[in-house]
Design a protein around this motif. Structure first.
Motif, short mmCIF file in Angstrom:
data_model
loop_
_atom_site.label_atom_id
_atom_site.label_comp_id
_atom_site.label_asym_id
_atom_site.label_seq_id
_atom_site.Cartn_x
_atom_site.Cartn_y
_atom_site.Cartn_z
N GLY A 508 -2.83 -5.94 -27.23
CA GLY A 508 -2.50 -7.05 -26.36
C GLY A 508 -1.99 -6.68 -24.98
N GLU A 509 -1.83 -5.39 -24.68
CA GLU A 509 -1.24 -5.00 -23.40
C GLU A 509 -2.27 -4.96 -22.28
OE1 GLU A 509 0.62 -2.13 -26.55
OE2 GLU A 509 -1.39 -2.87 -26.02
N VAL A 510 -1.75 -5.17 -21.06
CA VAL A 510 -2.49 -4.83 -19.85
C VAL A 510 -1.69 -3.72 -19.18
CG1 VAL A 510 -3.27 -5.58 -17.58
CG2 VAL A 510 -3.47 -7.13 -19.54
N PHE A 511 -2.27 -2.54 -19.13
CA PHE A 511 -1.56 -1.40 -18.54
C PHE A 511 -1.81 -1.35 -17.03
CE2 PHE A 511 -1.88 -0.17 -22.96
CZ PHE A 511 -0.64 0.37 -23.21
N VAL A 512 -0.76 -1.06 -16.29
CA VAL A 512 -0.81 -1.04 -14.83
C VAL A 512 -0.20 0.26 -14.34
CG1 VAL A 512 -0.13 -2.23 -12.72
CG2 VAL A 512 -0.55 -3.55 -14.80
N LEU A 513 -0.87 0.89 -13.38
CA LEU A 513 -0.37 2.14 -12.80
C LEU A 513 0.44 1.86 -11.54
CD1 LEU A 513 -0.37 5.27 -12.52
CD2 LEU A 513 -2.48 5.03 -11.23
N ASP A 514 1.58 2.52 -11.43
CA ASP A 514 2.33 2.50 -10.18
C ASP A 514 1.56 3.36 -9.18
OD1 ASP A 514 4.04 2.68 -8.06
OD2 ASP A 514 5.65 3.70 -9.13
N MET A 515 0.83 2.72 -8.29
CA MET A 515 -0.07 3.43 -7.39
C MET A 515 0.55 3.70 -6.02
SD MET A 515 -3.67 1.60 -8.36
CE MET A 515 -4.61 2.79 -7.42
N GLY A 516 1.87 3.54 -5.92
CA GLY A 516 2.52 3.84 -4.65
C GLY A 516 2.21 2.78 -3.61
N ASP A 517 2.21 3.20 -2.37
CA ASP A 517 1.96 2.27 -1.28
C ASP A 517 0.46 2.07 -1.07
OD1 ASP A 517 4.69 2.08 -0.80
OD2 ASP A 517 4.65 3.84 0.52
N PRO A 518 0.06 0.86 -0.71
CA PRO A 518 -1.36 0.64 -0.41
C PRO A 518 -1.77 1.37 0.87
CG PRO A 518 -0.07 -1.31 0.13
CD PRO A 518 0.86 -0.37 -0.57
N VAL A 519 -3.05 1.67 0.98
CA VAL A 519 -3.59 2.42 2.11
C VAL A 519 -4.33 1.46 3.03
CG1 VAL A 519 -5.16 4.26 2.81
CG2 VAL A 519 -3.80 4.51 0.72
N LYS A 520 -4.09 1.59 4.32
CA LYS A 520 -4.78 0.75 5.29
C LYS A 520 -6.21 1.26 5.46
CE LYS A 520 -3.52 -1.56 9.59
NZ LYS A 520 -2.58 -1.56 10.74
N ILE A 521 -7.17 0.36 5.31
CA ILE A 521 -8.58 0.75 5.36
C ILE A 521 -8.94 1.32 6.74
CG2 ILE A 521 -10.96 -0.03 5.10
CD1 ILE A 521 -9.38 0.09 2.51
N MET A 522 -8.35 0.77 7.79
CA MET A 522 -8.61 1.29 9.13
C MET A 522 -8.16 2.75 9.24
SD MET A 522 -9.82 0.75 12.16
CE MET A 522 -9.91 -1.03 12.46
N ASP A 523 -6.97 3.06 8.69
CA ASP A 523 -6.49 4.45 8.71
C ASP A 523 -7.41 5.35 7.90
OD1 ASP A 523 -4.37 3.60 10.22
OD2 ASP A 523 -2.94 3.53 8.56
N LEU A 524 -7.89 4.82 6.76
CA LEU A 524 -8.79 5.59 5.91
C LEU A 524 -10.07 5.94 6.67
CD1 LEU A 524 -8.71 6.45 2.87
CD2 LEU A 524 -10.15 4.49 2.41
N ALA A 525 -10.62 4.97 7.37
CA ALA A 525 -11.85 5.20 8.14
C ALA A 525 -11.64 6.23 9.24
CB ALA A 525 -12.34 3.88 8.74
N GLU A 526 -10.54 6.11 9.96
CA GLU A 526 -10.27 7.04 11.06
C GLU A 526 -10.01 8.45 10.55
OE1 GLU A 526 -7.08 5.21 13.19
OE2 GLU A 526 -8.40 3.84 14.30
N ASN A 527 -9.27 8.57 9.43
CA ASN A 527 -9.03 9.89 8.86
C ASN A 527 -10.32 10.55 8.39
OD1 ASN A 527 -6.25 10.32 9.15
ND2 ASN A 527 -5.77 9.08 7.35
N LEU A 528 -11.22 9.74 7.80
CA LEU A 528 -12.48 10.30 7.32
C LEU A 528 -13.34 10.77 8.50
CD1 LEU A 528 -14.00 10.90 4.76
CD2 LEU A 528 -15.06 8.66 4.88
N ILE A 529 -13.29 10.05 9.61
CA ILE A 529 -14.01 10.47 10.81
C ILE A 529 -13.46 11.81 11.30
CG2 ILE A 529 -14.44 9.92 13.24
CD1 ILE A 529 -14.48 6.94 12.39
#
Length: 618
Positions: A508-529
């Motif tokens: 009956g459980e729904v397991f959830v991970l503490d995933m820390g802080d969310p990541v800004k997609i704009m920052d993700l795109a710029e870092n990948l570039i």
């Protein structure tokens, strides 16, 4: 003319023959105080002269048999020095044995001196070759265009990994870069040399050193580096316009070696907004050993990684089910190679086909089920909501009911953070799938649970492969909104969580991970570039296209944070939402299935919203 390996061996053989004669000349000279006219010399010199050919043949034969002509002297080390010493002793012992058998004799002092001189001359020639190659490669003795034009590399980390990186670069003649300095925060190391390269300062001096040393590339040689430190280094490297590479993680350095081919570019996975989740799989995945395990959607990104990790825990049999056979075939070939003893079976079929699922469960009788088969593309499902319901809801109900009927021990549903207060039909269908397994858990001996996590880096359809393709095409990189944020995890992390949940589930459980802080997609795109060696906004443009149907700016992981309970793992929490009686929910799902076939997308979404009250169609 470049000498071949056989020609080099021939030259070395001739040189050794000359050196052996020189060794005995020197041995006689030293033994008899350089007096070749005395009676003692006249007694023993003829013995050497008459047996010269045999002495040469014996020594050269021993040299050859003990591998002195097979070593790569360009990379000679202390092991080769020991080999030369042992070979010298055995070669001269063989000469002494030959003279004794033929009832001839040379003074013992001659033999002792011959051993020492063999070590000095025979070994000296070989190490002189290594030294000359080293100096030639570094350009110290001669002008070597290959070295002087090599990329100038600055290494971050003066530990064992840093030393191995320097040695690897040198061993390959600086074809992959020439180390010009090392950076380390340990002040006691500053000014000292590591493998011949100076530690120039701490990380604070990194921008200054990149400029003053005209650095082309930075190698992060800190296998256990924290994400924050890595982000700081990449920011400096990106700001200076130089490329950043890293060595493998600690788990990859078990053998204590770093190979040039293992020094890789920094991946976007290295820049998650938190440290990786460390799960004790050995302690908690014992429930898989000796069990028959079924993975639906086994050919997908999550499903295939599940199969890989499950195979490590010695299941009795691994069943891999998917509607798309090509990916299953590739996975089967991979697992056969990696786990030749693994018993596995590839099953092609659809979770939508209830009769097919019933026959499969009755025939195979799996013990543990991981249900990963699903439609997950948000924009596509907005246009085809009926398909999302058929696959994600009806398919889940088919598999869950068959697991209940077959008496399976556990079923773990792969869910998503988009199931929380959904704004798209894909998320709503996954929430409804959670409701199905939770309600069935109330009446079944099978333990049902769901695992909810955020976006998976590198999975098919995720944002990272899209960004990489756009960068390869020269841009632009498209971001739907400059303020959009998402939770991210790697595929191995996601799968580890699923396996952990399977071990911890009691129903009956729904397991959830503490995933820390969310990541800004704009920052993700710029870092990948930047990681791709380009400058955002200059080399590659970033274009904001606007939110797509069903998307929202911020994802949530929990339905009600007040209802969250801790587990034995500090990063994993469990939620038990209110459960609808299975008979009631089952009838509602039947009614939903009956009315979606010929309805418009808007009507289907409205029908789903009546069952998932937290769903707000856009």
């Amino acid at each position: 003319m470049k000498l071949t390996l056989q020609m080099k061996k021939g030259v070395l053989l001739v040189l050794d023959a000359l050196l052996i004669q020189l060794v005995y000349l020197l041995a006689f000279a030293i033994r008899f105080d350089y007096d070749f006219s005395g009676r003692m010399v006249s007694n023993y010199w003829p013995v050497y002269r008459e047996n010269l050919l045999w002495i040469l043949l014996i020594k050269l034969a021993v040299f050859y048999l003990l591998g002195l002509y097979h070593s790569l002297w360009r990379y000679a080390s202390i092991e080769e020095l020991m080999k030369v010493a042992i070979t010298a002793v055995l070669a001269n012992a063989s000469v002494m044995a030959y003279l004794a058998i033929t009832q001839q004799m040379l003074p013992r002092g001659i033999h002792a001196l011959a051993i020492l001189l063999d070590m000095a001359l025979i070994g000296g020639v070989r190490f002189a070759y290594r030294v000359s190659r080293t100096y030639r490669d570094t350009g110290f003795l001669t002008f070597n265009p290959q070295v002087t034009s090599a990329r100038r590399v600055l290494i971050v980390g003066a530990g064992e990994a840093g030393a191995m990186v320097v040695k690897e670069l040198k061993a390959h003649g600086y074809q992959h870069g020439r180390p010009v300095g090392i950076v380390d925060d340990d002040k006691s190391k500053i000014g000292r040399k590591l493998a011949g390269v100076t530690v120039l300062g701490s990380r604070e001096k990194l921008p200054e050193l990149i400029k003053s040393k005209r650095v082309d590339e930075v190698i992060l040689a800190m296998p256990s580096v924290q994400r924050q430190v890595m982000r700081e280094v990449i920011d400096v490297a990106a700001g200076a316009g130089v490329r950043l590479k890293t060595v493998p993680g600690v788990y990859e350095l078990i053998d204590g070696q770093v190979s040039i081919k293992e020094i890789r570019d920094v991946d976007i996975e290295d820049l998650l907004g938190r440290e990786p989740v460390d799960l004790d799989l050995e302690a908690i995945a014992g429930f898989l050993k000796g069990k028959k395990v079924l993975v639906t959607g086994g050919g997908g990104s999550i499903g295939s990684e599940l199969c890989r990790q499950i195979a490590d825990f010695a299941p009795r049999e691994l069943l891999m089910l998917d509607i798309y056979e090509n990916h299953l075939y590739e996975l089967q070939q991979e697992l056969r190679k990696k786990h030749p003893q693994l018993t596995m079976k590839v099953l092609v079929g659809s979770v939508r086909d209830k009769a097919c699922m019933q026959a499969l469960f009755q025939r195979e009788q799996p013990t543990v089920v991981f249900h990963a088969a699903a439609h997950k593309h948000v924009p596509l499902m907005e246009d085809s909501p009926a398909e999302a319901v058929k696959n994600n809801v009806m398919g889940t109900r088919n598999v869950a009911w068959c697991a209940h009927e077959a008496g399976c021990e556990k079923l773990v549903l792969i869910s998503t953070d988009k199931a929380v207060n959904p704004t798209n039909v894909m998320g709503a269908s996954k929430r409804l799938a959670e409701m199905v397994v939770q309600s069935l858990d109330e009446i079944s001996q099978t333990e049902f649970a769901a695992v909810r996590f955020g976006n998976v880096l590198g999975s098919s359809g995720s944002v990272i492969p899209l960004f990489k393709k756009q960068i390869e095409d020269g841009g632009p990189v498209t971001v739907t909104h400059e303020d959009m944020t998402r939770y991210f995890m790697t595929i191995p992390e996601a799968v580890q969580l699923v396996i952990q949940a399977g071990a911890m589930a009691r129903g009956g459980e729904v397991f959830v991970l503490d995933m820390g802080d969310p990541v800004k997609i704009m920052d993700l795109a710029e870092n990948l570039i930047r990681l791709s060696g380009f400058t955002p906004g200059e080399d590659i443009q970033v274009e904001v296209t606007g939110l797509r149907p069903g998307e929202k700016l911020y994802e949530e992981l929990l339905l009600d944070s007040n209802g969250l309970e801790a587990t034995v793992h500090q990063k994993i929490f469990v939620e038990k939402p209110a459960v609808t009686a299975f008979e009631t929910l089952n009838q509602q799902v039947d009614e939903l299935a009956a009315e979606i076939c010929m309805q418009s997308p808007e009507t289907v979404k409205a029908a789903v919203a009546r069952l998932v009250t937290t769903y707000t169609p856009q």
